[in-house]
Design a protein around this motif. Structure first.
Motif, PDB file in Angstrom:
ATOM      1  N   VAL A  42       0.907  -1.313   0.058  1.00 52.33           N
ATOM      2  CA  VAL A  42       0.036  -0.169   0.012  1.00 52.33           C
ATOM      3  C   VAL A  42       1.144   1.211  -0.026  1.00 52.33           C
ATOM      4  CG1 VAL A  42      -1.843   1.467   1.225  1.00 52.33           C
ATOM      5  CG2 VAL A  42      -2.041  -0.996   1.005  1.00 52.33           C
ATOM      6  N   GLY A  43       2.038   1.246   0.917  1.00 52.51           N
ATOM      7  CA  GLY A  43       2.813   2.345   0.845  1.00 52.51           C
ATOM      8  C   GLY A  43       2.188   3.586   1.163  1.00 52.51           C
ATOM      9  N   ASP A  44       2.258   4.702   0.496  1.00 60.25           N
ATOM     10  CA  ASP A  44       1.652   6.071   0.848  1.00 60.25           C
ATOM     11  C   ASP A  44       0.474   6.105   0.161  1.00 60.25           C
ATOM     12  OD1 ASP A  44       2.474   6.341  -1.708  1.00 60.25           O
ATOM     13  OD2 ASP A  44       3.691   8.148  -1.435  1.00 60.25           O
ATOM     14  N   LEU A  45      -0.346   5.036  -0.490  1.00 63.50           N
ATOM     15  CA  LEU A  45      -1.478   5.273  -0.976  1.00 63.50           C
ATOM     16  C   LEU A  45      -2.559   5.438   0.112  1.00 63.50           C
ATOM     17  CD1 LEU A  45      -1.466   2.981  -4.013  1.00 63.50           C
ATOM     18  CD2 LEU A  45      -0.957   5.345  -3.952  1.00 63.50           C
ATOM     19  N   ARG A  46      -3.383   6.329   0.075  1.00 59.88           N
ATOM     20  CA  ARG A  46      -4.576   6.714   1.117  1.00 59.88           C
ATOM     21  C   ARG A  46      -5.966   7.195   0.392  1.00 59.88           C
ATOM     22  NH1 ARG A  46      -0.939   4.921   3.304  1.00 59.88           N
ATOM     23  NH2 ARG A  46       0.162   5.484   5.173  1.00 59.88           N
ATOM     24  N   LEU A  47      -6.959   6.720   0.986  1.00 63.55           N
ATOM     25  CA  LEU A  47      -8.380   6.975   0.799  1.00 63.55           C
ATOM     26  C   LEU A  47      -8.553   8.237   1.247  1.00 63.55           C
ATOM     27  CD1 LEU A  47     -10.428   3.468   0.755  1.00 63.55           C
ATOM     28  CD2 LEU A  47      -9.589   4.800  -1.579  1.00 63.55           C
ATOM     29  N   GLY A  48      -9.460   9.302   0.409  1.00 65.94           N
ATOM     30  CA  GLY A  48      -9.733  10.279   1.351  1.00 65.94           C
ATOM     31  C   GLY A  48     -11.109  10.170   1.742  1.00 65.94           C
ATOM     32  N   GLU A  49     -11.718  11.301   2.234  1.00 64.59           N
ATOM     33  CA  GLU A  49     -13.165  11.148   2.954  1.00 64.59           C
ATOM     34  C   GLU A  49     -14.099  10.467   1.599  1.00 64.59           C
ATOM     35  OE1 GLU A  49     -14.189  11.295   5.709  1.00 64.59           O
ATOM     36  OE2 GLU A  49     -12.509  12.004   6.984  1.00 64.59           O
ATOM     37  N   THR A  70      -5.699   2.711   7.369  1.00 60.88           N
ATOM     38  CA  THR A  70      -5.365   4.135   7.435  1.00 60.88           C
ATOM     39  C   THR A  70      -6.516   4.806   6.763  1.00 60.88           C
ATOM     40  OG1 THR A  70      -4.346   4.045   5.112  1.00 60.88           O
ATOM     41  CG2 THR A  70      -2.798   3.772   7.188  1.00 60.88           C
ATOM     42  N   SER A  71      -7.541   4.250   6.299  1.00 55.04           N
ATOM     43  CA  SER A  71      -8.630   4.877   5.943  1.00 55.04           C
ATOM     44  C   SER A  71      -9.794   5.476   6.790  1.00 55.04           C
ATOM     45  CB  SER A  71      -9.441   3.836   5.067  1.00 55.04           C
ATOM     46  OG  SER A  71      -8.545   3.354   3.820  1.00 55.04           O
ATOM     47  N   PRO A  72     -10.400   6.672   6.344  1.00 51.65           N
ATOM     48  CA  PRO A  72     -11.299   7.255   7.219  1.00 51.65           C
ATOM     49  C   PRO A  72     -12.655   6.475   7.369  1.00 51.65           C
ATOM     50  CG  PRO A  72     -10.959   8.560   5.131  1.00 51.65           C
ATOM     51  CD  PRO A  72     -10.116   7.433   5.274  1.00 51.65           C
ATOM     52  N   ALA A  73     -13.396   6.608   8.225  1.00 50.40           N
ATOM     53  CA  ALA A  73     -14.797   6.025   8.597  1.00 50.40           C
ATOM     54  C   ALA A  73     -15.799   6.148   7.228  1.00 50.40           C
ATOM     55  CB  ALA A  73     -15.501   6.501   9.752  1.00 50.40           C
ATOM     56  N   HIS A 117     -16.150   4.258 -10.916  1.00 48.74           N
ATOM     57  CA  HIS A 117     -16.919   3.931  -9.547  1.00 48.74           C
ATOM     58  C   HIS A 117     -15.844   4.042  -8.510  1.00 48.74           C
ATOM     59  CE1 HIS A 117     -19.943   2.756  -6.681  1.00 48.74           C
ATOM     60  NE2 HIS A 117     -18.951   1.953  -6.027  1.00 48.74           N
ATOM     61  N   PHE A 118     -14.597   3.922  -8.896  1.00 52.64           N
ATOM     62  CA  PHE A 118     -13.517   3.818  -7.689  1.00 52.64           C
ATOM     63  C   PHE A 118     -12.330   4.724  -7.782  1.00 52.64           C
ATOM     64  CE2 PHE A 118     -15.320  -0.532  -7.792  1.00 52.64           C
ATOM     65  CZ  PHE A 118     -15.666  -0.932  -6.475  1.00 52.64           C
TER      66      PHE A 118
END
Length: 217
Positions: A42-49, A70-73, A117-118
């Motif tokens: 995953v490294g520094d990849l993140r999902l935002g809100e 690391t993902s927000p609710a 969609h993603f």
């Protein structure tokens, strides 16, 4: 047709029984595919809100879990696999995270989601388990499902570099039609044909290559 009634023969290897679920997880750990590996993937990849991610060939859920940490609710992650045993194992840990994590039975080349969609589509050590035609169709599906500017994370074995596992795997991975895409690192060219541009390329260990692509806007 329900997912249970679908015929997934010819779509790739479905790990089950002695090779699926918790047994798969234990076996994979012997070869270094543990929590640390998936976090490196995953490294520094993140999902935002409100971000949405899809994990192709999710197995027992290691990559999905690493992203979920690391993902927000408000984010959501969906894993897809053709093995009931893998999915059952993955679902047992899906409730441990703030965001929604779910798993469905589906082949990575035929997915029930609308275009764009993603925000993130990812896959780890799964494409090589599919026939060449299926993995090409899976990359086409990835391009369809990603929003413009979305990210595709592709982790799989590649031509081994010097190291213990590289020496161990070298005799097994060079030959055969199914292995050619990985041995020759054909993925950047295949992805480019679908409007996915390579932005990162590095090895996680002596055999596992991490490549990040972005869908052209």
């Amino acid at each position: 047709m329900t997912e249970e009634a679908r015929d997934f023969r010819g779509k790739g290897r479905a790990f089950k029984g002695a090779f699926g679920g918790e047994n798969y997880r234990r076996f994979a750990a012997l070869f270094g595919f543990q929590e640390r590996f998936y976090r490196q993937a995953v490294g520094d990849l993140r999902l935002g809100e409100g971000g949405r991610a899809l994990d192709l060939g999710c197995g027992p859920g290691g990559l999905s879990y690493a992203l979920a940490e690391t993902s927000p609710a408000s984010a959501s992650i969906v894993g897809a696999d053709i093995s009931d045993d893998q999915l059952e194992c993955a679902r047992r840990g899906a409730g441990a995270f703030a965001c929604k994590v779910e798993f469905l039975k589906a082949s990575m080349d035929e997915l029930p989601f609308p275009d764009g969609h993603f925000d993130l589509v990812m896959t780890s050590m799964a494409l090589h388990e599919t026939p060449p035609a299926v993995r090409r169709a899976a990359i086409a599906e990835t391009a369809r499902l990603l929003r413009p500017g979305g990210t595709f994370l592709l982790v799989d074995w590649s031509r081994p570099r010097f190291g213990l596992w590289g020496i161990v795997w070298y005799p097994f991975c060079r030959w055969g039609e199914r292995n050619r895409d990985n041995w020759n690192n054909a993925y950047p060219a295949i992805c480019r044909e679908r409007g996915l541009s390579l932005t990162e390329d590095r090895y996680i260990n002596s055999i596992s290559r991490r490549q990040v692509f972005v869908k052209e806007r």
